[in-house]
Design an enzyme around this catalytic site. Structure first.
Site, PDB file in Angstrom:
ATOM      1  N   ARG A   1      30.977  51.598  39.812  1.00  0.00           N
ATOM      2  CA  ARG A   1      30.555  50.030  39.693  1.00  0.00           C
ATOM      3  C   ARG A   1      29.181  50.109  40.326  1.00  0.00           C
ATOM      4  O   ARG A   1      28.438  48.945  39.931  1.00  0.00           O
ATOM      5  CB  ARG A   1      31.570  49.420  40.869  1.00  0.00           C
ATOM      6  CG  ARG A   1      31.531  48.017  40.557  1.00  0.00           C
ATOM      7  CD  ARG A   1      32.506  47.110  41.365  1.00  0.00           C
ATOM      8  NE  ARG A   1      31.722  47.303  42.771  1.00  0.00           N
ATOM      9  CZ  ARG A   1      32.317  46.374  43.810  1.00  0.00           C
ATOM     10  NH1 ARG A   1      32.981  45.380  43.441  1.00  0.00           N
ATOM     11  NH2 ARG A   1      31.573  46.473  45.067  1.00  0.00           N
TER      12      ARG A   1
ATOM     13  N   TYR B   1      43.535  29.837  38.913  1.00  0.00           N
ATOM     14  CA  TYR B   1      42.112  30.025  39.141  1.00  0.00           C
ATOM     15  C   TYR B   1      41.358  29.005  38.632  1.00  0.00           C
ATOM     16  O   TYR B   1      40.307  28.639  39.063  1.00  0.00           O
ATOM     17  CB  TYR B   1      41.725  31.574  38.647  1.00  0.00           C
ATOM     18  CG  TYR B   1      42.500  32.484  39.517  1.00  0.00           C
ATOM     19  CD1 TYR B   1      41.684  33.210  40.382  1.00  0.00           C
ATOM     20  CD2 TYR B   1      43.518  33.298  39.169  1.00  0.00           C
ATOM     21  CE1 TYR B   1      42.176  34.033  41.500  1.00  0.00           C
ATOM     22  CE2 TYR B   1      43.841  34.024  39.913  1.00  0.00           C
ATOM     23  CZ  TYR B   1      43.579  34.374  40.862  1.00  0.00           C
ATOM     24  OH  TYR B   1      44.056  35.379  41.976  1.00  0.00           O
TER      25      TYR B   1
HETATM   26  O1  1CP Z   1      35.260  46.293  42.195  1.00  0.00           O
HETATM   27  C1  1CP Z   1      35.601  45.192  42.409  1.00  0.00           C
HETATM   28  O2  1CP Z   1      35.098  44.715  43.736  1.00  0.00           O
HETATM   29  C2  1CP Z   1      36.094  44.328  41.542  1.00  0.00           C
HETATM   30  C3  1CP Z   1      37.671  44.401  42.174  1.00  0.00           C
HETATM   31  C4  1CP Z   1      38.551  44.192  40.842  1.00  0.00           C
HETATM   32  C5  1CP Z   1      39.136  44.989  40.180  1.00  0.00           C
HETATM   33  C6  1CP Z   1      39.335  46.531  40.516  1.00  0.00           C
HETATM   34  C7  1CP Z   1      38.975  42.754  40.364  1.00  0.00           C
HETATM   35  C8  1CP Z   1      38.467  41.388  40.688  1.00  0.00           C
HETATM   36  N1  1CP Z   1      39.761  42.930  39.230  1.00  0.00           N
HETATM   37  C9  1CP Z   1      40.099  44.386  39.226  1.00  0.00           C
HETATM   38  C10 1CP Z   1      40.779  45.230  38.021  1.00  0.00           C
HETATM   39  C11 1CP Z   1      42.065  44.489  37.522  1.00  0.00           C
HETATM   40  N2  1CP Z   1      42.517  43.355  37.777  1.00  0.00           N
HETATM   41  C12 1CP Z   1      43.210  45.343  36.976  1.00  0.00           C
HETATM   42  C13 1CP Z   1      42.720  46.750  36.537  1.00  0.00           C
HETATM   43  C14 1CP Z   1      43.739  47.785  36.059  1.00  0.00           C
HETATM   44  C15 1CP Z   1      44.365  48.525  37.389  1.00  0.00           C
HETATM   45  O3  1CP Z   1      45.345  47.979  37.621  1.00  0.00           O
HETATM   46  O4  1CP Z   1      43.751  49.731  37.609  1.00  0.00           O
HETATM   47  C16 1CP Z   1      44.152  44.459  36.778  1.00  0.00           C
HETATM   48  C17 1CP Z   1      45.593  44.731  36.120  1.00  0.00           C
HETATM   49  C18 1CP Z   1      44.025  43.367  37.385  1.00  0.00           C
HETATM   50  C19 1CP Z   1      44.770  42.012  37.432  1.00  0.00           C
HETATM   51  C20 1CP Z   1      44.353  41.208  38.310  1.00  0.00           C
HETATM   52  N3  1CP Z   1      43.354  40.567  38.664  1.00  0.00           N
HETATM   53  C21 1CP Z   1      45.361  40.091  38.910  1.00  0.00           C
HETATM   54  C22 1CP Z   1      46.961  40.275  38.430  1.00  0.00           C
HETATM   55  C23 1CP Z   1      47.521  41.466  39.439  1.00  0.00           C
HETATM   56  C24 1CP Z   1      47.376  41.069  40.801  1.00  0.00           C
HETATM   57  O5  1CP Z   1      46.500  42.138  41.599  1.00  0.00           O
HETATM   58  O6  1CP Z   1      47.840  40.168  41.589  1.00  0.00           O
HETATM   59  C25 1CP Z   1      44.921  39.119  39.697  1.00  0.00           C
HETATM   60  C26 1CP Z   1      45.368  38.072  40.402  1.00  0.00           C
HETATM   61  C27 1CP Z   1      43.185  39.209  39.254  1.00  0.00           C
HETATM   62  C28 1CP Z   1      42.337  38.437  39.856  1.00  0.00           C
HETATM   63  C29 1CP Z   1      41.154  39.237  40.687  1.00  0.00           C
HETATM   64  N4  1CP Z   1      40.228  39.967  40.013  1.00  0.00           N
HETATM   65  C30 1CP Z   1      39.638  40.693  40.994  1.00  0.00           C
HETATM   66  C31 1CP Z   1      40.150  40.367  42.254  1.00  0.00           C
HETATM   67  C32 1CP Z   1      39.546  40.840  43.478  1.00  0.00           C
HETATM   68  C33 1CP Z   1      41.136  39.421  41.878  1.00  0.00           C
HETATM   69  C34 1CP Z   1      42.161  39.067  43.081  1.00  0.00           C
HETATM   70  C35 1CP Z   1      41.723  37.522  43.715  1.00  0.00           C
HETATM   71  C36 1CP Z   1      42.853  36.935  44.357  1.00  0.00           C
HETATM   72  O7  1CP Z   1      43.413  37.500  45.268  1.00  0.00           O
HETATM   73  O8  1CP Z   1      43.001  35.758  44.311  1.00  0.00           O
END
Ligand code: 1CP
Length: 355
Positions: free
Chosen positions: A40, A154
């Site tokens: 990253r 969102y």
């Molecule tokens: O590198 C970073 O700082 C980014 C962090 C990050 C990552 C690694 C985000 C931002 N998204 C992801 C990848 C991701 N998101 C995956 C990848 C596959 C895996 O599981 O390894 C998946 C399935 C998601 C799904 C996701 N994104 C969800 C649903 C599941 C859950 O965790 O509840 C949600 C709500 C998101 C939104 C999101 N994207 C990123 C963040 C930090 C968030 C959450 C924000 C929040 O809490 O409102």
């Protein structure tokens, strides 16, 4: 049909016999792995990793190099759809996702189109194709999307939220306007997931992270109804196999029967319900995925093992129909060795349940 060296995960989702309980971890690719942080940093930011098929493939595979996981999950995010709808996704350091142009009224919703998965979202399909090729049949690849309700939170809040006041204001003051958005999102998710399946995803999961903030009636009307529409619209057979679909609503222990009634193959559980109770209620209809508290990975190794053992015995006799997982995503400050011990414990301790 793509030959699979390990199809334990797909078999368990279809409640077919397996030799051990398969396991993967929500957010298994991510910040708890130093090799992820390295990629990253090199790419500059999170979305640049998602948009580059080779980098997305690399970080998808990273956890599989360390641990004997039974599935890979596409590295992407649920917010790709709203971004493709033109809302302008960006990440503010330490603050999570944000949108430049959130939805505020009906006119905003009328303006947005349904994204073409091989157009604005082609980078996701390219990542699926690259990952599928690289996996070379080692384990199945999971595709995913957010639920319409969770995506809408969102899009209307403009980012993460705690009280969800903006979307709830629309839900109670102008329910038809919100339904318009949810319906567009459901259509978009159907196209998006079917395109992931066509590109090579062998199972799909819908993440409804925020459905649990609704009352039982509102959950059915504003979240579950649209997930049911998605289940109905999905490609359920591809490449000579069934394509199982898992629905996960966090904090939905009260509504398991309703979720199972959508016709999905599996229901994801968070840790606020005993798996024994869930199995007694819906275990004859669907497989269950879950459900260890992700914070348990902070505990000493014997405590993690004890918890794995409790969950396995809670699911109990026969053992198939269970995909072990955390009840939500792995925390970024977890020691990867603890994750490794968790996975190894599930494999070792589950064997007696599958004799
Ligand atoms: O590198 C970073 O700082 C980014 C962090 C990050 C990552 C690694 C985000 C931002 N998204 C992801 C990848 C991701 N998101 C995956 C990848 C596959 C895996 O599981 O390894 C998946 C399935 C998601 C799904 C996701 N994104 C969800 C649903 C599941 C859950 O965790 O509840 C949600 C709500 C998101 C939104 C999101 N994207 C990123 C963040 C930090 C968030 C959450 C924000 C929040 O809490 O409102």
């Amino acid at each position: 049909m793509t030959e699979l060296k390990n199809d334990t995960y797909l078999r368990a989702l279809l409640r077919q016999p397996v030799d051990y309980t398969p396991v993967w971890m929500m957010r298994q690719a991510g910040r708890y792995l130093p090799e992820y942080r390295e990629v990253r940093k090199g790419a500059g930011d999170f979305m640049s990793v998602c948009r580059d098929a080779d980098l997305a493939c690399e970080v998808t595979i990273q956890p599989l190099r360390r641990f004997p996981l039974d599935a890979a999950i596409l590295f992407s995010d649920i917010l790709t759809i709203p971004d493709a709808m033109g809302l302008g996704l960006y990440f503010e350091t330490g603050e999570g996702p944000k949108f430049e142009r959130p939805i505020t009224c009906k006119a905003d919703i009328d303006k947005i189109g349904i994204p073409d998965p091989e157009g604005e979202l082609q980078y996701v399909m390219n990542a699926v194709r690259t990952i599928k090729k690289t996996l070379n049949g080692d384990v199945p690849l999971i595709g995913f999307s957010g639920s319409p309700w969770t995506l809408a939170t969102y899009m209307i809040e403009g980012g993460s939220s705690k009280a969800f006041t903006k979307i709830k204001k629309m839900m109670f003051a102008e329910p038809q306007t919100l339904h318009l958005l949810l319906d567009k999102l459901a259509d978009s998710v159907i196209l998006y997931l079917n395109a992931q399946i066509a590109a090579g995803a062998q199972s799909v999961m819908v993440f409804d992270t925020w459905g649990g903030v609704l009352s039982p009636r509102d959950y059915k009307e504003f979240s579950l109804q649209y997930m049911a529409k998605i289940v109905d619209g999905l490609t359920r057979h591809n490449d000579g196999r069934k394509v199982p679909v898992t629905l996960f609503t966090k904090n939905a222990g009260m509504w398991l029967e309703d979720i199972a009634a959508t016709g999905c193959d599996a229901v994801g559980l968070d840790w606020t319900i005993d798996i024994e109770n869930a199995k007694a209620r819906i275990g004859d209809k669907v497989a269950l995925q879950g459900n260890m508290d992700p914070s348990m990975l902070y505990a000493p190794l014997p405590r993690i093992e004890q918890e794995v053992s409790k969950i396995l015995s809670g699911f109990g006799e026969g053992g198939t129909g269970h995909v072990f997982n955390l009840g939500h995503g792995i925390h970024p400050d977890v020691n990867p060795d603890h994750a490794g011990h968790f996975i190894e414990s599930v494999h070792r301790l589950s064997k007696p349940y599958h004799l």
